[in-house]
Design an enzyme around this catalytic site. Structure first.
Site, PDB file in Angstrom:
ATOM      1  N   GLY A  16      -4.780 -13.826  -8.329  1.00 48.02           N
ATOM      2  CA  GLY A  16      -4.461 -12.639  -9.103  1.00 48.02           C
ATOM      3  C   GLY A  16      -5.705 -11.790  -9.330  1.00 48.02           C
ATOM      4  O   GLY A  16      -6.825 -12.281  -9.295  1.00 48.02           O
ATOM      5  N   ASP A 137       2.302 -11.005 -27.286  1.00 44.22           N
ATOM      6  CA  ASP A 137       2.684 -10.567 -25.930  1.00 44.22           C
ATOM      7  C   ASP A 137       3.608 -11.582 -25.257  1.00 44.22           C
ATOM      8  O   ASP A 137       3.363 -12.022 -24.131  1.00 44.22           O
ATOM      9  CB  ASP A 137       1.434 -10.349 -25.079  1.00 44.22           C
ATOM     10  CG  ASP A 137       1.740  -9.503 -23.833  1.00 44.22           C
ATOM     11  OD1 ASP A 137       2.743  -8.758 -23.849  1.00 44.22           O
ATOM     12  OD2 ASP A 137       0.978  -9.588 -22.858  1.00 44.22           O
TER      13      ASP A 137
END
Length: 660
Positions: A16, A137
């Site tokens: 990533g 989140d």
């Protein structure tokens, strides 16, 4: 990227990248090359306001993980350091898929899956909130289901804050959280409360339930959610009880939401639809009277012989319709319907009893007489050798160990599975060992020689369970690829593949005469198979969550299934009806075995306990305490007087009836 960080972490591949860093899959050489995740903070520009904020958030994630300490459903912080002017954060690697990936691959979740999600994650939120941390989140991409045990993990604490900090006024224009999932107080003022995380969890559930992002489920003109309309367009619905829970989670006004995670759990538990999910009455011995303290460890274990067990006699038959004891309040169970397909249906006859031979007095206690240590990771499988005073164990450290029960010493370590060992079985003559693992293979070993005989290949994914018939001719293996394969044990050749399971298979158990097989898996059902024809005979339906293990009695009269729904169910083989529902574990049940007396059931659970049950009455007899982590596997000695329990605490405990 350097080849080795701190002389320990070896980056393998980039998995990533973002504007301020990269994420790598790596190996930890200090932990037998166990996989881990390295987050590297590597911004392209420095000195800007955005850069300073990114540094703050990167540091903050490490601080929050450190403050939280260890939790089994939060990736562990392994290291945080600076190297060549870069910041690095090293975390435990979770091998699995995010929930958004699951929905994209398999479609929206159903009501039971959403309920399981809530029951799995709410205790994690309660944990972090009790540590005064607000995640801020929670989204489907920040929830990962680990492949090995289907456990959910909460990840990405990059914007998490201590409660006091989360309530402070943010700078004008600050937007914390992900659009659609973050509540209005976070998006407008940057403030967050425990119920702010609950809002995000509710929005996550609505996305997973409908397959639509939250912003498409909210009508801004009317100021309300329209997720039920979307479900109706899909010809789907959920119960009023779950609807009420989800609607309250995503209320706009802070004061109208659930105040904390325990309040949501209480609402789920009190809902009539959720209470008593498995039909039938429940008989339960109070745990306060069942706890058995751990005994001191003697120098040796006296392995009982077959002659030390009384010759069994058959008690009076107990009909299915016999009334429950005076303490039971639920009605007696009714037979379950057989599948609608005529070809699979079986005639329903009078209910089979659980026949009960004599057993040792219930005043006898089980005591821990030995703790076996040596594995470097979770111990996932255990089996007694029926012909010698030895025990065999398998682990996620990729090894199989043979132990001397008299001394507790390791005798042999077998290495052959390049990835974790999931299950193992020993033949009735004690000469052949069968194991399976995450490498997608089944291995057959000569146990006395410690030599690999066959490697059976054919499954497309991890092999989760194996079983051998008492005759020792047939081996069966179940896999995440949704198939069951039958093999000739002596030649290591394939016989046939059993198809028809709609989900991953977690457990298989074979009738002693090798005529019938039982399986359980992620579809919440026990399936019965005819091994001669390869056809499914029927399925038993009652669990509301995936089945982790199944066991069949040696007399072939009943089957027991262990489930993530925290229960065990005793089923009549003859009718498919429920005999007992065993409740007592407060977390998912991972393993179950039936003693040779066909009267004693032993189970192991995520709640770190081993429980001993009476199969005839459905009562809880004993709770064995001592493991410090999940109990993953159970084995019972052929005499019925020894139990072995394997655990994620990397140990095996041996328990003896009577203790002396």
């Amino acid at each position: 990227m350097v080849k080795m960080l701190r002389g320990r972490y070896q980056p393998q591949k980039l998995i990533g990248r973002g504007g301020f860093g990269r994420t790598y899959l790596a190996l930890d050489s200090d932990r037998l090359n166990a996989p881990c995740v390295i987050k590297q903070f590597a911004p392209q520009t420095k000195g800007t306001k955005a850069f300073n904020k990114a540094v703050e958030l990167f540091n903050q994630e490490a601080v929050r993980l450190h403050d939280l300490g260890e939790h089994v459903q939060i990736p562990a912080l392994l290291a945080y350091f600076e190297h060549d002017h870069f910041l690095y954060l090293v975390q435990q690697f979770i091998d699995g898929k995010t929930l958004i990936q699951e929905v994209l691959e398999s479609g929206p979740m159903d009501e039971h899956s959403i309920r399981d999600l809530l029951l799995d994650i709410l205790p994690v939120l309660d944990f972090i909130h009790r540590h005064n941390v607000i995640h801020r989140d929670i989204t489907p991409t920040n929830l990962i289901r680990r492949d090995t045990d289907r456990r959910l993990f909460l990840i990405d604490f990059g914007v998490a804050k201590h409660f006091g900090e989360a309530l402070s006024e943010a700078a004008p224009g600050t937007r914390i959280g992900t659009e659609g999932y973050a509540p209005i107080e976070q998006l407008r003022g940057g403030q967050a409360y425990p119920c702010s995380d609950l809002y995000s969890l509710g929005a996550t559930c609505l996305h997973l339930l409908t397959g639509c992002k939250p912003e498409k489920l909210y009508d801004h003109m009317a100021g309300n959610w329209r997720w039920q309309d979307v479900l109706a367009q899909q010809s789907r619905s959920v119960s009023p009880e779950l609807t009420a829970v989800l609607d309250r989670l995503v209320m706009d006004a802070v004061g109208e939401r659930f105040v904390d995670a325990p309040a949501v759990l209480a609402a789920l538990d009190s809902s009539p639809t959720f209470r008593g999910n498995v039909p039938g009455w429940v008989r339960q011995h109070p745990e306060s009277q069942a706890a058995t303290p751990t005994a001191p460890q003697p120098d040796s274990v006296a392995v009982p012989t077959q002659n030390s067990v009384a010759v069994p006699t058959i008690d009076a038959q107990i009909p299915q319709t016999s009334p429950p004891p005076a303490t039971a309040t639920a009605p007696a169970p009714t037979p379950l319907p057989t599948p609608a397909t005529p070809a699979l249906a079986m005639p329903v006859t009078a209910p089979d009893p659980v026949k009960a031979p004599d057993r040792p007095a219930e005043s006898d206690n089980w005591q821990c007489v030995r703790v076996l240590s040596g594995h470097q990771s979770w111990v996932t499988a255990v089996a007694f050798n029926p012909r010698s005073a030895t025990l065999v164990s398998g682990s996620l450290d990729d090894t199989i160990k043979v132990w001397d029960l008299q001394t507790g010493a390791q005798m042999v370590t077998l290495q052959g599975h390049p990835r974790g060992v999931n299950d193992l079985r020993i033949s009735t003559k004690g000469q052949v060992l069968v194991s399976c693992g995450d490498d997608g293979t089944v291995k057959v070993w000569n146990l006395s020689a410690g030599r690999l005989i066959h490697t059976l290949e054919g499954h497309a994914r991890d092999v989760t369970s194996v079983t051998i018939g008492h005759k020792g001719w047939i081996l069966a293996s179940g896999s995440k690829d949704k198939t069951i394969k039958l093999w000739k044990l002596d030649k290591g050749t394939a016989i046939r593949t059993l198809l028809g399971s709609p989900a991953a298979v977690r457990a298989v158990a074979m009738m002693p005469d090798e005529s019938t097989l039982f399986s359980g898996g992620l579809d919440n059902k026990v399936r019965q198979w005819d091994l001669k024809t390869g056809e499914m005979i029927r399925f038993f339906s009652g669990h509301v969550s995936p089945i982790n293990d199944v066991a069949v009695s040696t007399d072939g009269l009943f089957v027991v299934s262990a489930s993530k729904d925290k229960t065990l169910v005793v089923w009549s083989v003859g009718t498919g009806s429920i005999i007992h529902v065993l409740k007592g574990h407060n977390q998912e049940v991972n393993s179950v075995e039936i003693a040779p007396d066909n009267r004693t059931i032993v189970s192991g659970s995520n709640d770190r306990t081993v429980k001993v049950w009476d199969a005839r009455t459905g009562t809880l007899l004993h709770t064995l305490l001592g493991h410090s982590h999940v109990v993953s596997a159970i084995a019972i000695h052929r005499t019925g007087r020894l139990i072995a329990s394997a655990s994620a605490d990397k140990t095996i405990r041996v328990w003896r009836l009577g203790g002396n």
